[in-house]
Structure formats: structure tokens, C-alpha cells
Write a protein that holds these residues in place. Structure first.
Motif, PDB file in Angstrom:
ATOM      1  N   SER A  69      53.444  21.949  27.906  1.00 34.78           N
ATOM      2  CA  SER A  69      52.181  21.479  29.057  1.00 34.78           C
ATOM      3  C   SER A  69      51.837  22.664  29.051  1.00 34.78           C
ATOM      4  O   SER A  69      51.786  24.003  27.982  1.00 34.78           O
ATOM      5  CB  SER A  69      53.467  22.432  30.205  1.00 34.78           C
ATOM      6  OG  SER A  69      54.093  24.117  30.373  1.00 34.78           O
ATOM      7  N   PRO A  70      50.551  23.277  29.422  1.00 39.85           N
ATOM      8  CA  PRO A  70      49.737  24.094  28.966  1.00 39.85           C
ATOM      9  C   PRO A  70      50.131  25.795  28.941  1.00 39.85           C
ATOM     10  O   PRO A  70      50.056  25.954  28.412  1.00 39.85           O
ATOM     11  CB  PRO A  70      48.777  24.048  29.893  1.00 39.85           C
ATOM     12  CG  PRO A  70      48.483  22.703  30.730  1.00 39.85           C
ATOM     13  CD  PRO A  70      50.018  22.003  30.592  1.00 39.85           C
ATOM     14  N   SER A 110      51.719  17.288  26.912  1.00 38.24           N
ATOM     15  CA  SER A 110      50.085  17.771  28.133  1.00 38.24           C
ATOM     16  C   SER A 110      49.989  16.840  29.463  1.00 38.24           C
ATOM     17  O   SER A 110      49.883  16.833  30.648  1.00 38.24           O
ATOM     18  CB  SER A 110      48.812  16.471  28.038  1.00 38.24           C
ATOM     19  OG  SER A 110      48.079  17.184  28.719  1.00 38.24           O
ATOM     20  N   ASN A 111      51.184  17.524  29.460  1.00 37.86           N
ATOM     21  CA  ASN A 111      52.274  17.525  31.280  1.00 37.86           C
ATOM     22  C   ASN A 111      52.156  18.774  32.125  1.00 37.86           C
ATOM     23  O   ASN A 111      52.765  19.890  31.531  1.00 37.86           O
ATOM     24  CB  ASN A 111      53.683  16.660  31.394  1.00 37.86           C
ATOM     25  CG  ASN A 111      52.976  15.282  30.763  1.00 37.86           C
ATOM     26  OD1 ASN A 111      53.188  14.576  32.410  1.00 37.86           O
ATOM     27  ND2 ASN A 111      53.893  15.145  29.947  1.00 37.86           N
ATOM     28  N   TYR A 112      51.921  18.750  33.454  1.00 41.30           N
ATOM     29  CA  TYR A 112      52.524  19.576  34.092  1.00 41.30           C
ATOM     30  C   TYR A 112      53.462  20.317  33.654  1.00 41.30           C
ATOM     31  O   TYR A 112      54.584  19.506  33.920  1.00 41.30           O
ATOM     32  CB  TYR A 112      52.015  19.586  35.645  1.00 41.30           C
ATOM     33  CG  TYR A 112      50.517  18.990  36.146  1.00 41.30           C
ATOM     34  CD1 TYR A 112      49.102  20.087  36.246  1.00 41.30           C
ATOM     35  CD2 TYR A 112      50.184  18.219  36.357  1.00 41.30           C
ATOM     36  CE1 TYR A 112      48.434  19.361  36.393  1.00 41.30           C
ATOM     37  CE2 TYR A 112      48.720  17.458  36.463  1.00 41.30           C
ATOM     38  CZ  TYR A 112      47.827  18.118  36.686  1.00 41.30           C
ATOM     39  OH  TYR A 112      46.746  18.066  36.764  1.00 41.30           O
ATOM     40  N   ARG A 113      53.619  21.417  34.420  1.00 44.93           N
ATOM     41  CA  ARG A 113      55.302  22.360  34.140  1.00 44.93           C
ATOM     42  C   ARG A 113      55.476  21.877  35.356  1.00 44.93           C
ATOM     43  O   ARG A 113      55.549  21.648  36.423  1.00 44.93           O
ATOM     44  CB  ARG A 113      54.837  23.504  34.241  1.00 44.93           C
ATOM     45  CG  ARG A 113      54.162  25.019  35.124  1.00 44.93           C
ATOM     46  CD  ARG A 113      54.625  26.367  34.414  1.00 44.93           C
ATOM     47  NE  ARG A 113      53.326  26.588  35.866  1.00 44.93           N
ATOM     48  CZ  ARG A 113      53.101  28.046  35.251  1.00 44.93           C
ATOM     49  NH1 ARG A 113      53.909  28.654  34.442  1.00 44.93           N
ATOM     50  NH2 ARG A 113      52.212  28.904  36.156  1.00 44.93           N
ATOM     51  N   PRO A 114      56.961  21.861  35.377  1.00 42.63           N
ATOM     52  CA  PRO A 114      57.763  21.317  35.941  1.00 42.63           C
ATOM     53  C   PRO A 114      58.217  21.208  38.090  1.00 42.63           C
ATOM     54  O   PRO A 114      57.909  20.265  38.355  1.00 42.63           O
ATOM     55  CB  PRO A 114      59.505  20.484  35.841  1.00 42.63           C
ATOM     56  CG  PRO A 114      59.688  21.958  34.798  1.00 42.63           C
ATOM     57  CD  PRO A 114      58.320  22.026  34.455  1.00 42.63           C
ATOM     58  N   GLY A 116      56.063  22.815  39.479  1.00 43.77           N
ATOM     59  CA  GLY A 116      54.414  23.364  40.160  1.00 43.77           C
ATOM     60  C   GLY A 116      54.040  21.951  41.213  1.00 43.77           C
ATOM     61  O   GLY A 116      55.184  20.998  41.078  1.00 43.77           O
ATOM     62  N   PRO A 117      53.360  22.210  41.870  1.00 43.63           N
ATOM     63  CA  PRO A 117      53.053  20.983  42.801  1.00 43.63           C
ATOM     64  C   PRO A 117      52.273  20.072  42.275  1.00 43.63           C
ATOM     65  O   PRO A 117      52.395  18.818  42.747  1.00 43.63           O
ATOM     66  CB  PRO A 117      51.970  22.270  43.502  1.00 43.63           C
ATOM     67  CG  PRO A 117      51.142  22.966  43.393  1.00 43.63           C
ATOM     68  CD  PRO A 117      52.321  23.469  42.042  1.00 43.63           C
ATOM     69  N   GLU A 118      52.126  19.901  40.731  1.00 45.23           N
ATOM     70  CA  GLU A 118      51.536  18.880  40.545  1.00 45.23           C
ATOM     71  C   GLU A 118      52.463  18.461  39.709  1.00 45.23           C
ATOM     72  O   GLU A 118      53.188  18.731  38.987  1.00 45.23           O
ATOM     73  CB  GLU A 118      50.346  19.599  39.805  1.00 45.23           C
ATOM     74  CG  GLU A 118      48.990  19.831  40.455  1.00 45.23           C
ATOM     75  CD  GLU A 118      49.217  21.436  39.756  1.00 45.23           C
ATOM     76  OE1 GLU A 118      50.322  21.887  39.927  1.00 45.23           O
ATOM     77  OE2 GLU A 118      48.092  21.422  40.003  1.00 45.23           O
ATOM     78  N   ARG A 119      51.723  16.932  39.441  1.00 38.88           N
ATOM     79  CA  ARG A 119      53.152  16.160  38.923  1.00 38.88           C
ATOM     80  C   ARG A 119      51.743  15.139  37.660  1.00 38.88           C
ATOM     81  O   ARG A 119      51.396  14.513  37.841  1.00 38.88           O
ATOM     82  CB  ARG A 119      54.226  14.938  40.330  1.00 38.88           C
ATOM     83  CG  ARG A 119      55.544  15.847  40.562  1.00 38.88           C
ATOM     84  CD  ARG A 119      56.164  15.963  39.393  1.00 38.88           C
ATOM     85  NE  ARG A 119      56.887  16.392  40.512  1.00 38.88           N
ATOM     86  CZ  ARG A 119      57.336  18.096  40.391  1.00 38.88           C
ATOM     87  NH1 ARG A 119      56.684  18.940  39.591  1.00 38.88           N
ATOM     88  NH2 ARG A 119      58.227  18.805  41.553  1.00 38.88           N
ATOM     89  N   GLY A 120      52.935  14.619  36.531  1.00 38.48           N
ATOM     90  CA  GLY A 120      52.239  14.014  35.425  1.00 38.48           C
ATOM     91  C   GLY A 120      51.553  14.509  34.332  1.00 38.48           C
ATOM     92  O   GLY A 120      51.899  15.564  34.140  1.00 38.48           O
ATOM     93  N   THR A 121      50.771  14.023  34.163  1.00 35.20           N
ATOM     94  CA  THR A 121      50.103  13.663  32.856  1.00 35.20           C
ATOM     95  C   THR A 121      48.870  14.659  33.536  1.00 35.20           C
ATOM     96  O   THR A 121      47.769  14.910  34.459  1.00 35.20           O
ATOM     97  CB  THR A 121      48.865  13.027  32.090  1.00 35.20           C
ATOM     98  OG1 THR A 121      50.711  12.360  31.673  1.00 35.20           O
ATOM     99  CG2 THR A 121      48.576  13.204  31.153  1.00 35.20           C
ATOM    100  N   VAL A 122      48.908  15.962  32.449  1.00 31.82           N
ATOM    101  CA  VAL A 122      47.417  17.179  33.168  1.00 31.82           C
ATOM    102  C   VAL A 122      45.680  16.420  32.869  1.00 31.82           C
ATOM    103  O   VAL A 122      45.933  16.080  31.503  1.00 31.82           O
ATOM    104  CB  VAL A 122      46.798  18.779  32.154  1.00 31.82           C
ATOM    105  CG1 VAL A 122      46.174  18.936  32.894  1.00 31.82           C
ATOM    106  CG2 VAL A 122      48.730  19.236  32.739  1.00 31.82           C
TER     107      VAL A 122
END
Length: 155
Positions: A69-70, A110-114, A116-122
Motif C-alpha cells: 500500500s502507499p 499497489s493496494n489500499y490498506r485493509p 480503509g474505506p476503499e478496496r482493491g488496487t490504488v
């Protein structure tokens, strides 16, 4: 007496006991630059204060593309190495041996941290990057992928 609480020597390093901590991925760098901060210092030092003999960092990416993740910690530049130095010193002050878990996320990058509200690839537009991995098989849920030519291409 249990050997768990007896010292162990590995090469020239003596570890006070066999209680070792590896916190794995914490996704807790405040900036997207992989530099560990206050959170890492307090988190890792707490294990040393608690009596662990060896305290291993979370997965530290060896390149920007090697992060999951970033917000992942890194060890690919001097700023990161400089930020790890006082953390490892604090671990030593409390009697433990510091270690680092070197990592490359490969096709899970390159995935969102687990949490967070977002899912999948950033997406690249949101700070994501093109993934690098050993095969051309995509990891489920990823949408960008490049096959590494060799291990040397990681440096």
C-alpha cells in the motif's frame, strides 16, 4: 526451566531470550514516502520494553513498487534508513535486538490498506503504481501488471 527465556547466540549476536516479535504489515506511514515515524518508534519499542529478545520491523519494501500500500514502510533510500536508525537504537536501549523484514509485494502491490474505506488496487491517479512480479499472472483484484525481467531490475 524453559529454554524460551534463555539467551541464544546466532553468529556474533546474542539475543536475551527466544521471544521474538514480527508485527508484519502495519500500513502506518503517514506520508506516502515509506519513511517510518513516531508510530513505528512507539509500536516497536513497546515490544522491546515488554521483554522480547528480538523485535523485527513490519515488512519494509525494498523499492517503491514493492509496497503493498502507499502507507507501507520502506528501506530503499537514505531518508528511510535515517528514520529507522533512532527506532533501532530505542529497541537496543530496552535490551532487545532490532531486525528488519525485507519485502516486495510483487503482484499484490499497489493496494489500499485493509482497514480503509476503499478496496482493491490504488489507481495511479491516486498515488498507485504499476506492479512488478515474477509471472504474468495477475493477482485477483489487480488491474495493472508488468513482469520483471530479473531480480536485478529491483535495484
Amino acid at each position: 526451566m524453559s529454554r524460551l527465556f534463555t539467551p541464544i547466540r546466532i553468529g556474533s549476536v546474542e539475543i536475551r531470550n527466544r521471544v521474538w516479535v514480527a508485527p508484519m504489515c502495519q500500513y502506518s506511514c503517514e506520508e506516502q514516502d515509506g519513511v517510518p515515524g513516531d508510530w513505528h518508534r512507539e509500536h516497536l519499542t513497546s515490544f522491546a520494553r515488554g521483554g522480547a529478545g528480538l523485535v523485527i520491523t513490519e515488512a519494509a519494501a525494498v523499492s517503491p513498487e514493492g509496497r503493498i500500500s502507499p502507507q507501507d514502510a520502506g528501506i530503499w533510500n537514505d531518508a528511510q534508513a535515517d528514520a529507522w536508525a533512532p527506532i533501532t537504537e530505542r529497541i537496543r536501549v530496552h535490551g532487545a535486538v532490532p531486525g528488519i523484514q525485507l519485502a516486495h509485494a510483487g503482484r499484490k502491490a499497489s493496494n489500499y490498506r485493509p482497514w480503509g474505506p476503499e478496496r482493491g488496487t490504488v489507481p495511479v491517479s491516486e498515488g498507485g503504481w504499476q506492479m512488478l512480479g515474477p509471472t504474468d499472472e495477475e493477482f485477483e483484484g489487480s488491474s495493472r501488471f508488468v513482469v520483471m525481467g530479473s531480480v536485478a531490475s529491483l535495484t
